[in-house]
Design an enzyme around this catalytic site. Structure first.
Site, PDB file in Angstrom:
ATOM      1  N   SER A  26       0.833  -1.212   0.000  1.00 49.68           N
ATOM      2  CA  SER A  26       0.000   0.000   0.000  1.00 49.68           C
ATOM      3  C   SER A  26       0.867   1.262   0.000  1.00 49.68           C
ATOM      4  O   SER A  26       0.581   2.231  -0.710  1.00 49.68           O
ATOM      5  CB  SER A  26      -0.895   0.030   1.234  1.00 49.68           C
ATOM      6  OG  SER A  26      -1.848  -0.988   1.156  1.00 49.68           O
ATOM      7  N   ARG A  30       1.643   4.238  -3.185  1.00 49.04           N
ATOM      8  CA  ARG A  30       1.418   5.674  -2.951  1.00 49.04           C
ATOM      9  C   ARG A  30       2.712   6.461  -3.103  1.00 49.04           C
ATOM     10  O   ARG A  30       2.736   7.526  -3.709  1.00 49.04           O
ATOM     11  CB  ARG A  30       0.781   5.882  -1.575  1.00 49.04           C
ATOM     12  CG  ARG A  30      -0.676   5.380  -1.560  1.00 49.04           C
ATOM     13  CD  ARG A  30      -1.194   5.236  -0.162  1.00 49.04           C
ATOM     14  NE  ARG A  30      -2.626   4.982  -0.115  1.00 49.04           N
ATOM     15  CZ  ARG A  30      -3.193   3.767  -0.142  1.00 49.04           C
ATOM     16  NH1 ARG A  30      -2.431   2.687  -0.243  1.00 49.04           N
ATOM     17  NH2 ARG A  30      -4.521   3.628  -0.078  1.00 49.04           N
ATOM     18  N   ARG A 124     -13.366  -5.976 -12.086  1.00 52.10           N
ATOM     19  CA  ARG A 124     -13.552  -5.311 -10.785  1.00 52.10           C
ATOM     20  C   ARG A 124     -14.278  -3.973 -10.906  1.00 52.10           C
ATOM     21  O   ARG A 124     -14.151  -3.262 -11.889  1.00 52.10           O
ATOM     22  CB  ARG A 124     -12.188  -5.172 -10.090  1.00 52.10           C
ATOM     23  CG  ARG A 124     -11.613  -6.561  -9.824  1.00 52.10           C
ATOM     24  CD  ARG A 124     -10.337  -6.537  -9.091  1.00 52.10           C
ATOM     25  NE  ARG A 124     -10.497  -5.986  -7.748  1.00 52.10           N
ATOM     26  CZ  ARG A 124      -9.486  -5.712  -6.955  1.00 52.10           C
ATOM     27  NH1 ARG A 124      -8.253  -5.913  -7.356  1.00 52.10           N
ATOM     28  NH2 ARG A 124      -9.705  -5.234  -5.747  1.00 52.10           N
ATOM     29  N   GLN A 169      -8.535   2.765  -1.149  1.00 53.74           N
ATOM     30  CA  GLN A 169      -8.095   3.078  -2.516  1.00 53.74           C
ATOM     31  C   GLN A 169      -8.886   4.261  -3.054  1.00 53.74           C
ATOM     32  O   GLN A 169      -8.329   5.183  -3.662  1.00 53.74           O
ATOM     33  CB  GLN A 169      -8.310   1.868  -3.433  1.00 53.74           C
ATOM     34  CG  GLN A 169      -7.405   0.702  -3.090  1.00 53.74           C
ATOM     35  CD  GLN A 169      -7.666  -0.518  -3.941  1.00 53.74           C
ATOM     36  OE1 GLN A 169      -8.641  -0.574  -4.693  1.00 53.74           O
ATOM     37  NE2 GLN A 169      -6.806  -1.503  -3.823  1.00 53.74           N
ATOM     38  N   ASP A 319      -7.600  -7.883   3.702  1.00 52.62           N
ATOM     39  CA  ASP A 319      -6.568  -8.653   2.999  1.00 52.62           C
ATOM     40  C   ASP A 319      -6.096  -9.870   3.786  1.00 52.62           C
ATOM     41  O   ASP A 319      -5.431 -10.747   3.239  1.00 52.62           O
ATOM     42  CB  ASP A 319      -5.360  -7.754   2.688  1.00 52.62           C
ATOM     43  CG  ASP A 319      -5.709  -6.709   1.627  1.00 52.62           C
ATOM     44  OD1 ASP A 319      -6.661  -6.935   0.858  1.00 52.62           O
ATOM     45  OD2 ASP A 319      -5.023  -5.670   1.581  1.00 52.62           O
ATOM     46  N   ARG A 392      -3.277 -13.784  -2.647  1.00 58.16           N
ATOM     47  CA  ARG A 392      -3.523 -14.064  -1.224  1.00 58.16           C
ATOM     48  C   ARG A 392      -4.135 -15.467  -1.021  1.00 58.16           C
ATOM     49  O   ARG A 392      -3.942 -16.086   0.012  1.00 58.16           O
ATOM     50  CB  ARG A 392      -4.390 -12.966  -0.597  1.00 58.16           C
ATOM     51  CG  ARG A 392      -3.690 -11.599  -0.691  1.00 58.16           C
ATOM     52  CD  ARG A 392      -4.048 -10.642   0.398  1.00 58.16           C
ATOM     53  NE  ARG A 392      -3.636  -9.288   0.020  1.00 58.16           N
ATOM     54  CZ  ARG A 392      -2.426  -8.777   0.249  1.00 58.16           C
ATOM     55  NH1 ARG A 392      -1.509  -9.483   0.864  1.00 58.16           N
ATOM     56  NH2 ARG A 392      -2.135  -7.548  -0.132  1.00 58.16           N
TER      57      ARG A 392
HETATM   58  C1  S3P Z   1      -5.623  -1.111  -0.316  1.00 60.38           C
HETATM   59  C2  S3P Z   1      -6.884  -1.110   0.183  1.00 60.38           C
HETATM   60  C3  S3P Z   1      -7.746  -2.303   0.179  1.00 60.38           C
HETATM   61  C4  S3P Z   1      -6.921  -3.568   0.031  1.00 60.38           C
HETATM   62  C5  S3P Z   1      -5.906  -3.475  -1.055  1.00 60.38           C
HETATM   63  C6  S3P Z   1      -4.972  -2.324  -0.817  1.00 60.38           C
HETATM   64  C7  S3P Z   1      -4.875   0.156  -0.316  1.00 60.38           C
HETATM   65  O1  S3P Z   1      -8.643  -2.215  -0.906  1.00 60.38           O
HETATM   66  O2  S3P Z   1      -7.763  -4.683  -0.178  1.00 60.38           O
HETATM   67  O3  S3P Z   1      -5.137  -4.679  -1.127  1.00 60.38           O
HETATM   68  O4  S3P Z   1      -3.641   0.148  -0.484  1.00 60.38           O
HETATM   69  O5  S3P Z   1      -5.522   1.199  -0.159  1.00 60.38           O
HETATM   70  P1  S3P Z   1      -9.989  -1.311  -0.813  1.00 60.38           P
HETATM   71  O6  S3P Z   1      -9.558   0.057  -0.504  1.00 60.38           O
HETATM   72  O7  S3P Z   1     -10.628  -1.389  -2.148  1.00 60.38           O
HETATM   73  O8  S3P Z   1     -10.806  -1.961   0.249  1.00 60.38           O
END
Ligand code: S3P
Length: 433
Positions: A26, A30, A124, A169, A319, A392
């Site tokens: 994550s 970013r 998705r 996200q 996750d 995963r």
């Molecule tokens: C993430 C947020 C999650 C997660 C993904 C990474 C992120 O998704 O499942 O693996 O880095 O912000 P969502 O924000 O769609 O729930």
């Protein structure tokens, strides 16, 4: 011998040793994006080795950002907020994070971008970013709200937006878009999700304000702010660490050290649940680096109890639920998962994938629209497992296989490389047989 696309996992006697995790996925996404739109150079040490974070860097290169990988470091030459029009589609591969968060940045550019992904990503839901970015002034076309996306950037205007689904996200996408908007963008979330976007924006020099609102948050960001490059070491990925923590939880007397790990409180619910399930966890050397908590974990396995995951915990553990579910049959009381319908729209339908694979190993499991009910006290047998192309799921069932009777064959094991290419070797190193 197993071929590259399948792996055989044999039962283990114990888990012991130390694992250093690649940089958090994550945060790597970013930092990769923000370094590209910052002014000046950034040096990102321990950038994730996974294919998903490479997709983000690939897209940034197509948008005119120069970067280079040197050992485990990515050096990025920031371009400032103005990127250049890509000559081809931005290929996000399997990565929902790349597509959703980068959409917020390309929506503020003066050109049109096409964003594509693999078969899984093409299924998705993207409506969750299309609607608010359109409200900010971008023009986006997609077929039934799914990729590919065609995004025509515009001078954006700020919005005041309450997230209809708990998604970090989407929150990051809108905060990034907010950098390109006139005035102040406000994003509200009813359920607090991971806050790496907010923390990273501050690390790169942006100012934003945050206020707790019930169980959620409100975040405000002003447009037109310039970012500066940073030198940072990305802490180890806690969601990748989850596989080792769960492996250790399966064996009373196991001992594992995980140094230099992300300890952000919005991600650390996993540790509470595992402690509740019986894993002994000590956190040492806690410090803050660029706004993110980092620490080392010492863990020791004890008898495994059960747990219930529901409400805001389901978002906080989104996750990690696959691997918690994969070890649940071996626990005393099993696992209940509720309020997790987002699990159905991840890289695979994770509720269906977990249920099908547990059944292949001989477990009883009840599948519901928004969760699973997995009784404890079950012995599993080795079986042929399907990853469904989901990293995963591949890794979760490699962990379940450690306590099964007989060998387990994981089909589509190469999916692990999406977030953690070194996973199978690292697991082997801490497994005692
Ligand atoms: C993430 C947020 C999650 C997660 C993904 C990474 C992120 O998704 O499942 O693996 O880095 O912000 P969502 O924000 O769609 O729930």
């Amino acid at each position: 011998m197993s071929s590259p696309s399948q792996k055989i996992v044999r039962p283990a006697r114990n888990i012991r040793g130390s694992v250093r995790l690649p940089g958090d996925k994550s945060i790597s996404h970013r930092y990769g994006m923000l370094a590209g739109i910052a002014e000046g150079a950034s040096r990102l040490e321990n950038y994730s080795t996974g294919a998903d974070c490479a997709s983000t860097l690939g897209c940034m290169r197509a948008l005119g950002v120069k970067w280079e990988r040197k050992n485990n470091c990515v050096e990025v030459e920031g371009r400032g907020l103005t990127l250049s029009a890509p000559e081809c589609a931005l290929d996000c591969g399997n990565s929902g994070s790349s597509m959703r968060m980068l959409s917020g940045i390309v929506a503020g550019q003066k050109f049109t971008s096409e964003m594509t992904g693999d078969e899984s990503l093409s299924r998705r839901p993207m409506e969750r970013i299309i609607r608010p970015l359109t409200a900010m002034g971008a023009k986006i076309t997609a077929s039934e709200g799914r990729p590919p996306l065609r995004i025509s950037g515009a001078s954006l205007h700020a919005i005041d937006y309450k997230l209809p689904v708990a998604s970090a996200q989407v929150k990051s996408c809108l905060l990034f878009a907010g950098l390109f908007a006139e005035d102040e963008t406000r994003v509200e979330e009813e359920v607090r999700t991971r806050d790496h976007g907010e923390v990273a924006l501050r690390a790169f020099g942006a100012q934003l304000t945050r206020k707790a609102l019930g169980g959620g948050d409100e975040v405000r960001i002003r447009g037109g702010q310039r970012l500066h490059g940073i030198e940072a070491r990305i802490p180890g990925d806690l969601s990748s660490a989850a596989f080792f923590l769960c492996a250790a939880a399966l064996f009373p007397g196991s001992q594992l050290t995980l140094p230099d790990l992300l300890m952000n409180p919005t991600r650390a619910r996993l540790l509470d649940i595992l402690m509740q399930m019986g894993l002994r966890i000590a956190v040492t050397q806690l410090e803050q680096v660029h706004g993110e908590m980092v620490g080392s974990l010492e863990v020791e396995g004890q008898a495994l109890k059960g747990a219930t995951i529901s409400g805001s915990d389901s978002a906080a553990l989104i996750d990690e639920i696959p691997v918690l579910a994969a070890i649940a049959p071996y626990s005393e009381k099993g696992l209940e998962v509720r309020d997790g319908k987002e699990l159905r729209v991840k890289e695979s339908d994770r509720i269906a994938a977990v249920a099908a694979n547990l059944r292949r190993m001989g477990a009883q499991v009840e599948e519901r629209e928004d969760g699973l009910s997995i009784p404890g006290g079950q012995a599993l047998r080795g079986a042929e497992i399907e990853s469904y192309g989901d990293h995963r799921i591949a890794m979760a069932f490699a962990v379940a296989a450690l306590r099964a009777e007989g060998e387990t064959l994981i089909r589509g094991a190469e999916a692990a490389a999406i977030s953690y290419p070194e996973f199978f070797q690292a697991l082997e190193r801490v497994t005692e047989r």
